[in-house]
Design a protein around this motif. Structure first.
Motif, PDB file in Angstrom:
ATOM      1  N   ALA A 147      48.930  71.602 -38.325  1.00 48.47           N
ATOM      2  CA  ALA A 147      47.883  70.605 -38.567  1.00 48.47           C
ATOM      3  C   ALA A 147      47.893  69.501 -37.515  1.00 48.47           C
ATOM      4  N   PHE A 148      46.702  68.975 -37.246  1.00 44.60           N
ATOM      5  CA  PHE A 148      46.482  67.792 -36.401  1.00 44.60           C
ATOM      6  C   PHE A 148      46.727  68.013 -34.910  1.00 44.60           C
ATOM      7  N   THR A 149      47.017  69.235 -34.479  1.00 47.04           N
ATOM      8  CA  THR A 149      47.383  69.420 -33.078  1.00 47.04           C
ATOM      9  C   THR A 149      46.499  70.455 -32.396  1.00 47.04           C
ATOM     10  N   ASP A 150      46.423  70.340 -31.073  1.00 47.58           N
ATOM     11  CA  ASP A 150      45.801  71.355 -30.241  1.00 47.58           C
ATOM     12  C   ASP A 150      46.729  71.609 -29.053  1.00 47.58           C
ATOM     13  N   ARG A 151      46.242  72.311 -28.045  1.00 44.07           N
ATOM     14  CA  ARG A 151      47.148  72.740 -26.977  1.00 44.07           C
ATOM     15  C   ARG A 151      47.631  71.591 -26.095  1.00 44.07           C
ATOM     16  N   THR A 152      47.065  70.387 -26.257  1.00 43.40           N
ATOM     17  CA  THR A 152      47.522  69.233 -25.489  1.00 43.40           C
ATOM     18  C   THR A 152      48.700  68.519 -26.159  1.00 43.40           C
ATOM     19  N   HIS A 153      49.033  68.894 -27.389  1.00 42.62           N
ATOM     20  CA  HIS A 153      50.091  68.196 -28.123  1.00 42.62           C
ATOM     21  C   HIS A 153      51.433  68.393 -27.422  1.00 42.62           C
ATOM     22  N   PRO A 154      52.250  67.343 -27.329  1.00 45.71           N
ATOM     23  CA  PRO A 154      53.476  67.426 -26.533  1.00 45.71           C
ATOM     24  C   PRO A 154      54.519  68.417 -27.036  1.00 45.71           C
TER      25      PRO A 154
END
Length: 267
Positions: A34-41
């Motif tokens: 949840a809340f993330t896409d491929r830019t998430h660290p």
């Protein structure tokens, strides 16, 4: 490691799914929670760490980032998205899923050409230590978003499902990152749909998984998440269960990556 190359694949229903591809070697696909896409660290860090050994596909699940969001939503469409990525990767691929992304990957495993599967803390509710969710949780989230109350949908998900204190959510609402959360608030209902009513353990599905599976949980995570990991490990036939000491649900990529490297490289 070189910068990821952006690619796009078309899912079975015509939805474009955008991914970053990096590294060389056998394919590993990362499935976000949840809340993330491929830019998430977190998974971006995992992709960087694994790129010396694998070709890593870090993708935007539908409704997030640059991927499309064809309606109506169904969990089966997300499984088709993963199938399209596996085909783009050239056949059987190894898969990692985190949190609700772990639940999605586990649901997909009996149906897709997944060689090995690693999961981080799939948030099933297996005993009384878990949060109590309303049966219509997905519908409540969807209704709030439809009425333009995205912030309330986020708060409901965080407080009820993730047990974040109301005061902490209030503090988050004034942070610069809050508008980004509101942009993908509609996908919270998708997460609830992936996990199903009351986040119940899908024992029949798990028991049908034939692939080797690595279940990872954090030593400092809430008890109910540890119990969920244990239940998954006891239900999937070919499982290794490891506890990462000192880690919470927000796992550090430098703790996660070595476990994945070992599991994905052993015969």
């Amino acid at each position: 490691m070189s910068h990821p190359v952006t690619g796009k694949v078309t899912s079975a229903d015509g939805t474009p799914i955008v991914f970053g591809r990096s590294g060389t070697g056998p394919a590993v696909i990362l499935v976000h929670g949840a809340f993330t896409d491929r830019t998430h660290p977190t998974l971006r860090g995992v992709a960087e760490a694994l790129g010396s050994w694998f070709t890593v596909f870090n993708y935007d699940r539908r409704g997030r980032g640059e991927s499309g969001d064809t309606q109506p939503y169904a969990v089966e469409r997300e499984i088709e998205d993963l199938a399209a990525l596996i085909e783009t990767a050239g056949g059987p691929a190894m898969v990692f899923g985190g949190s609700s992304g772990a639940a999605l990957a586990l649901a997909a495993a009996p149906k897709l050409a997944i060689a090995k599967l690693a999961v981080w803390e799939p948030p099933y509710h297996v005993d009384d230590s878990a949060p109590s969710l309303p049966y219509d949780f997905a519908s409540q989230l969807e209704d709030l978003v439809k009425r333009g109350r995205r912030a309330e949908a986020i708060e409901l998900f965080m407080v009820v499902a993730a047990e974040v204190p109301v005061e902490a959510v209030a503090a988050m609402r004034v942070q610069p990152s809050w508008p980004q959360l509101e942009e993908i608030a509609h996908t919270l209902a998708y997460e609830a749909a992936v996990l199903g009513p009351a986040n119940a353990l899908p024992a029949e599905v798990l028991a049908s998984i034939a692939q080797p599976v690595l279940v990872l949980t954090g030593g400092d995570s809430p008890r109910w998440m540890a119990e969920a990991g244990r239940a998954v490990a006891e239900t999937v036939p070919r499982t290794v269960h490891r506890i990462l000491e000192g880690q919470t649900h927000n796992v550090a990529p430098e703790s996660l990556a070595p476990e994945l490297l070992e599991f994905f490289t052993i015969a």
